[in-house]
Write a protein that holds these residues in place. Structure first.
Motif, PDB file in Angstrom:
ATOM      1  N   CYS A 158       7.794  -5.864   1.814  1.00  0.00           N
ATOM      2  CA  CYS A 158       7.835  -5.123   0.543  1.00  0.00           C
ATOM      3  C   CYS A 158       8.448  -3.740   0.755  1.00  0.00           C
ATOM      4  CB  CYS A 158       6.436  -4.924  -0.018  1.00  0.00           C
ATOM      5  SG  CYS A 158       5.427  -6.393  -0.078  1.00  0.00           S
ATOM      6  N   GLY A 159       8.886  -3.133  -0.347  1.00  0.00           N
ATOM      7  CA  GLY A 159       9.438  -1.773  -0.290  1.00  0.00           C
ATOM      8  C   GLY A 159      10.904  -1.782   0.114  1.00  0.00           C
ATOM      9  N   TYR A 185       5.491  -8.647  -2.933  1.00  0.00           N
ATOM     10  CA  TYR A 185       4.161  -9.033  -3.427  1.00  0.00           C
ATOM     11  C   TYR A 185       4.217 -10.015  -4.597  1.00  0.00           C
ATOM     12  CZ  TYR A 185       1.446  -5.735  -0.590  1.00  0.00           C
ATOM     13  OH  TYR A 185       0.827  -5.089   0.448  1.00  0.00           O
ATOM     14  N   SER A 235      10.678  -6.333  -2.765  1.00  0.00           N
ATOM     15  CA  SER A 235      10.672  -5.804  -4.137  1.00  0.00           C
ATOM     16  C   SER A 235       9.731  -4.621  -4.214  1.00  0.00           C
ATOM     17  CB  SER A 235      10.224  -6.877  -5.126  1.00  0.00           C
ATOM     18  OG  SER A 235       8.889  -7.250  -4.862  1.00  0.00           O
ATOM     19  N   ARG A 236       9.860  -3.883  -5.303  1.00  0.00           N
ATOM     20  CA  ARG A 236       8.898  -2.822  -5.619  1.00  0.00           C
ATOM     21  C   ARG A 236       8.110  -3.275  -6.839  1.00  0.00           C
ATOM     22  NH1 ARG A 236      10.088   1.475  -2.410  1.00  0.00           N
ATOM     23  NH2 ARG A 236      12.260   1.803  -1.852  1.00  0.00           N
ATOM     24  N   GLY A 237       6.981  -2.663  -7.065  1.00  0.00           N
ATOM     25  CA  GLY A 237       6.157  -3.038  -8.216  1.00  0.00           C
ATOM     26  C   GLY A 237       5.599  -4.442  -8.038  1.00  0.00           C
ATOM     27  N   GLY A 238       5.055  -4.999  -9.120  1.00  0.00           N
ATOM     28  CA  GLY A 238       4.621  -6.400  -9.114  1.00  0.00           C
ATOM     29  C   GLY A 238       3.409  -6.703  -8.280  1.00  0.00           C
ATOM     30  N   GLY A 265       5.494  -3.375   5.466  1.00  0.00           N
ATOM     31  CA  GLY A 265       5.941  -2.454   4.424  1.00  0.00           C
ATOM     32  C   GLY A 265       5.488  -1.041   4.690  1.00  0.00           C
ATOM     33  N   GLY A 266       5.874  -0.159   3.756  1.00  0.00           N
ATOM     34  CA  GLY A 266       5.603   1.267   3.918  1.00  0.00           C
ATOM     35  C   GLY A 266       4.253   1.669   3.358  1.00  0.00           C
ATOM     36  N   ASP A 267       4.123   2.946   3.015  1.00  0.00           N
ATOM     37  CA  ASP A 267       2.827   3.475   2.564  1.00  0.00           C
ATOM     38  C   ASP A 267       2.307   2.739   1.338  1.00  0.00           C
ATOM     39  OD1 ASP A 267       5.000   4.537   1.190  1.00  0.00           O
ATOM     40  OD2 ASP A 267       3.960   6.378   0.660  1.00  0.00           O
ATOM     41  N   GLY A 268       3.182   2.494   0.349  1.00  0.00           N
ATOM     42  CA  GLY A 268       2.770   1.783  -0.857  1.00  0.00           C
ATOM     43  C   GLY A 268       2.314   0.373  -0.529  1.00  0.00           C
ATOM     44  N   THR A 269       3.085  -0.303   0.299  1.00  0.00           N
ATOM     45  CA  THR A 269       2.755  -1.676   0.689  1.00  0.00           C
ATOM     46  C   THR A 269       1.395  -1.735   1.378  1.00  0.00           C
ATOM     47  OG1 THR A 269       5.094  -2.086   1.025  1.00  0.00           O
ATOM     48  CG2 THR A 269       3.584  -3.650   2.031  1.00  0.00           C
ATOM     49  N   ARG A 328      -1.050   0.411   1.083  1.00  0.00           N
ATOM     50  CA  ARG A 328      -2.114   0.641   0.090  1.00  0.00           C
ATOM     51  C   ARG A 328      -2.411  -0.674  -0.647  1.00  0.00           C
ATOM     52  NH1 ARG A 328      -0.631   6.120  -0.045  1.00  0.00           N
ATOM     53  NH2 ARG A 328       1.293   5.728  -1.153  1.00  0.00           N
ATOM     54  N   VAL A 354      -5.953  -3.056  -0.705  1.00  0.00           N
ATOM     55  CA  VAL A 354      -6.603  -3.592  -1.900  1.00  0.00           C
ATOM     56  C   VAL A 354      -6.763  -5.112  -1.777  1.00  0.00           C
ATOM     57  CG1 VAL A 354      -6.417  -3.783  -4.406  1.00  0.00           C
ATOM     58  CG2 VAL A 354      -5.566  -1.746  -3.289  1.00  0.00           C
ATOM     59  N   LYS A 357       6.119  -0.096   8.072  1.00  0.00           N
ATOM     60  CA  LYS A 357       7.586   0.015   8.026  1.00  0.00           C
ATOM     61  C   LYS A 357       7.951   1.283   7.277  1.00  0.00           C
ATOM     62  CE  LYS A 357       9.381  -0.206   4.643  1.00  0.00           C
ATOM     63  NZ  LYS A 357      10.009  -0.058   3.322  1.00  0.00           N
ATOM     64  N   ASN A 407       6.882   5.469  -7.505  1.00  0.00           N
ATOM     65  CA  ASN A 407       7.344   6.594  -6.694  1.00  0.00           C
ATOM     66  C   ASN A 407       8.275   7.466  -7.528  1.00  0.00           C
ATOM     67  OD1 ASN A 407       6.202   5.537  -4.194  1.00  0.00           O
ATOM     68  ND2 ASN A 407       7.816   4.001  -4.319  1.00  0.00           N
TER      69      ASN A 407
HETATM   70  P1  ATP Z   1       9.152   2.492   1.208  1.00  0.00           P
HETATM   71  O1  ATP Z   1       8.620   3.643   0.387  1.00  0.00           O
HETATM   72  O2  ATP Z   1       9.280   2.811   2.664  1.00  0.00           O
HETATM   73  O3  ATP Z   1      10.353   1.847   0.650  1.00  0.00           O
HETATM   74  P2  ATP Z   1       6.730   1.248   0.324  1.00  0.00           P
HETATM   75  O4  ATP Z   1       5.888   0.158   0.884  1.00  0.00           O
HETATM   76  O5  ATP Z   1       6.045   2.585   0.188  1.00  0.00           O
HETATM   77  O6  ATP Z   1       8.033   1.315   1.195  1.00  0.00           O
HETATM   78  P3  ATP Z   1       6.727   0.843  -2.529  1.00  0.00           P
HETATM   79  O7  ATP Z   1       7.827   0.345  -3.410  1.00  0.00           O
HETATM   80  O8  ATP Z   1       6.117   2.167  -2.838  1.00  0.00           O
HETATM   81  O9  ATP Z   1       7.325   0.793  -1.069  1.00  0.00           O
HETATM   82  O10 ATP Z   1       5.535  -0.228  -2.522  1.00  0.00           O
HETATM   83  C1  ATP Z   1       5.746  -1.582  -2.142  1.00  0.00           C
HETATM   84  C2  ATP Z   1       4.793  -2.496  -2.829  1.00  0.00           C
HETATM   85  O11 ATP Z   1       3.456  -2.013  -2.723  1.00  0.00           O
HETATM   86  C3  ATP Z   1       5.092  -2.641  -4.310  1.00  0.00           C
HETATM   87  O12 ATP Z   1       5.067  -4.018  -4.610  1.00  0.00           O
HETATM   88  C4  ATP Z   1       3.969  -1.877  -4.990  1.00  0.00           C
HETATM   89  O13 ATP Z   1       3.616  -2.470  -6.234  1.00  0.00           O
HETATM   90  C5  ATP Z   1       2.831  -1.982  -4.010  1.00  0.00           C
HETATM   91  N1  ATP Z   1       1.967  -0.804  -4.091  1.00  0.00           N
HETATM   92  C6  ATP Z   1       2.327   0.474  -3.954  1.00  0.00           C
HETATM   93  N2  ATP Z   1       1.276   1.307  -4.077  1.00  0.00           N
HETATM   94  C7  ATP Z   1       0.209   0.513  -4.333  1.00  0.00           C
HETATM   95  C8  ATP Z   1      -1.193   0.736  -4.576  1.00  0.00           C
HETATM   96  N3  ATP Z   1      -1.700   1.972  -4.567  1.00  0.00           N
HETATM   97  N4  ATP Z   1      -1.983  -0.324  -4.807  1.00  0.00           N
HETATM   98  C9  ATP Z   1      -1.483  -1.570  -4.802  1.00  0.00           C
HETATM   99  N5  ATP Z   1      -0.176  -1.859  -4.577  1.00  0.00           N
HETATM  100  C10 ATP Z   1       0.652  -0.848  -4.349  1.00  0.00           C
END
Ligand code: ATP
Ligand code: MG
Length: 484
Positions: free
Chosen positions: A100-101, A134, A164-167, A189-193, A195, A199, A218, A342
């Motif tokens: 992801c991300g 995701y 992908s992002r979101g979803g 994946g990164g910080d969002g992934t 997190r 969950v 990542k 983001n």
């Molecule tokens: P990068 O920022 O290095 O590209 P990332 O993992 O931070 O990677 P994001 O697009 O922020 O990329 O998040 C990736 C996935 O994680 C997305 O599908 C997003 O919906 C999910 N995600 C992000 N934050 C949360 C959260 N707090 N709770 C649940 N899912 C999340």
């Protein structure tokens, strides 16, 4: 390391209080049965000849090599590696992998090595790829992964699984995991992934499922705390050299040539800092952590004039998150967000290039010739280099050993040169940043000879004065992370 006792948070504290172990959950913590299977690696002659191949379950790794007097043994993490006993029988395992991300060099290598690690080391044959991040858990068919399918993928950039992002719909994702009978989930994946992974782990736990959730962090920006560095970072720094070289050639070929290169780094300037230190052709490096200003004494324009007078050309490297506070309201995409929530940043490279052009056009005394290079997407899309390939392999193998042993809710990561299992919350609670009062940034300043931009903008340059709290607001393990 005997005598570990557990407190209510799942942290383990030594009997004498000498150090705190930030432990990762184990499937046994909340499921009432024990891993009783001998590790199949024990009967593999290739591993039986290795001395101490198996990691003792009580082995830990300290977060800091240099410890403070008040915290003699500091924080430790559980050491990664194969255990004598495993939680899963290989035939019972159904694993899945999701990416992801944003793209990052090495994603395919990690996928490859999880598949090959599960298969060659443990004899696991049922491995699924989740298509497109995701949302692929509930909106797409899975991809069957075998060592044959992934054999050559490390030579390609991107991720064969798509991203992908979101979803992120937690209950649909966990429904899919439950319905398919998946019991090991590898999330890259990164910080969002991560997190999102945390969950998912919590929901799995709430439902009482015997599913191990393992993360492989990542981030091309190297902005994840605790770990020494993230995979893809070395490759990014190396590839950035090509853009810097091109900018240098362009700048050198004309009178008063200026090459501007924008590099990745939304909140952390590690790529810009290391690419600058590696190159030696860069005269000025601008990063998010170090505020700068354009006009007046000690400002960027004054420095550009000085360098052009002395050398006839210059190269500026700017991280994408640098100087965002300087961009005017009209340029800022203040309320725009991507699908993951983001904040979208304005293109600081274009902005600063225009500002420099305007300044020198207004002055009318020194015509300049500026070329702007943005290699961001080219860098993200390349395959990982040799050292990242090795690193990705070890991360993937650590994740496989951890999940097979029954650990869950963890990410793998290198801490002080040792592979560890780190609880999700430690990785997602803060970002790693360049600490500009640390040695590494001082080394960069002396390498480029650029101004620090600290003197006249309200930050004292009195050497005896304590640095401001804002400047110290980074991960305070900088010396370990930068290997200094
Ligand atoms: P990068 O920022 O290095 O590209 P990332 O993992 O931070 O990677 P994001 O697009 O922020 O990329 O998040 C990736 C996935 O994680 C997305 O599908 C997003 O919906 C999910 N995600 C992000 N934050 C949360 C959260 N707090 N709770 C649940 N899912 C999340
Ligand atoms: Mg992110």
């Amino acid at each position: 390391m005997g005598g570990l006792s557990s407190d209510s948070q799942g942290k383990l504290v030594t009997g004498d209080g000498g150090y705190v172990l930030e432990d990762v959950p184990h499937l046994n913590d909340y499921i009432d049965d024990l891993p009783i299977y001998p590790n199949p690696l024990r009967s593999n002659p290739a591993y039986s000849v290795v001395k101490q191949y198996f990691v003792h379950t009580d082995d830990t790794v300290p977060q800091k090599i240099v410890v403070h007097k008040d915290s003699p043994r500091g924080i430790h993490f559980r050491r990664a590696g194969p255990r004598q006993k495993v939680y899963f029988e290989p035939d019972d395992v159904l694993a899945c992998i999701v990416t992801c991300g944003g793209l990052c060099p090495g994603l395919n290598t990690v996928i490859r090595e999880i598949v090959c690690g599960l298969n060659y080391m443990y004899g696991v044959t049922r491995i699924l790829g989740i298509d497109g991040g995701y949302r692929g858990f509930y909106s797409k068919n899975t991809i069957t992964l075998t060592p044959k399918v992934v054999n050559d993928i490390h030579k390609r950039g991107g991720t064969i699984l798509g991203t992908s992002r979101g979803g992120h719909d937690t209950s649909k994702i966990v429904d899919s995991i439950q319905d398919r009978g998946i019991n090991q989930v590898y999330i890259i994946g990164g910080d969002g992934t991560l997190r999102g992974a945390s969950v998912i782990y919590q929901e799995i736990r709430r439902r009482g499922l015997k599913v191990a959730v393992a993360g492989i962090p990542k981030t091309i920006d190297n902005d994840i705390p605790v770990i020494d560095k993230s995979f893809g970072f070395d490759t990014a720094v190396e590839e950035a050299q090509r853009a810097i070289n091109a900018a240098h050639v362009e700048a050198e070929s004309v009178e008063n040539g200026i090459g501007v290169v924008k590099l990745m780094g939304r909140y952390s300037g590690f790529i810009a800092m290391f690419a600058t230190l590696a190159s030696r052709d860069v005269d000025c490096c601008l990063i998010p952590e170090s505020p700068f200003y354009l006009e007046g004494k000690g400002g960027l324009f004054e420095y550009i004039e000085k360098v052009l007078k002395e050398n006839g050309h210059m190269v500026i490297v700017i991280a994408e998150g640098a100087g965002q506070e300087l961009l005017s309201e009209s340029l800022q995409s203040m309320n725009q967000q991507d699908a993951s929530g983001n904040k979208l940043l304005s293109d600081v490279g274009l902005w600063i290039s225009q500002k420099i052009k305007d300044h020198f056009a207004k002055q009318n005394k020194m015509p300049i010739n500026l070329k702007y290079i943005d290699p961001t997407y080219m860098i993200r899309a390349i395959p990982s280099n040799a050292s990242d390939n090795v690193y990705c392999t070890l991360l993937a193998q650590s994740a496989v050993h951890g999940a097979m042993a029954g650990y869950t809710g963890f990410t793998v990561g290198l801490v002080n040169g040792r592979h560890t299992y780190i609880p999700f919350n430690r990785i997602t609670e803060k970002q790693n940043k360049v600490v500009i009062t640390d040695r590494m940034w001082a080394r960069l300043l002396s390498s480029t000879n650029q101004p620090s931009f600290l003197g006249t903008k309200g930050v004292s340059d009195d050497k005896d004065e304590e640095p401001s709290a804002q400047l110290l607001d980074g991960e305070n393990v900088q010396d370990e992370k930068t290997g200094t």
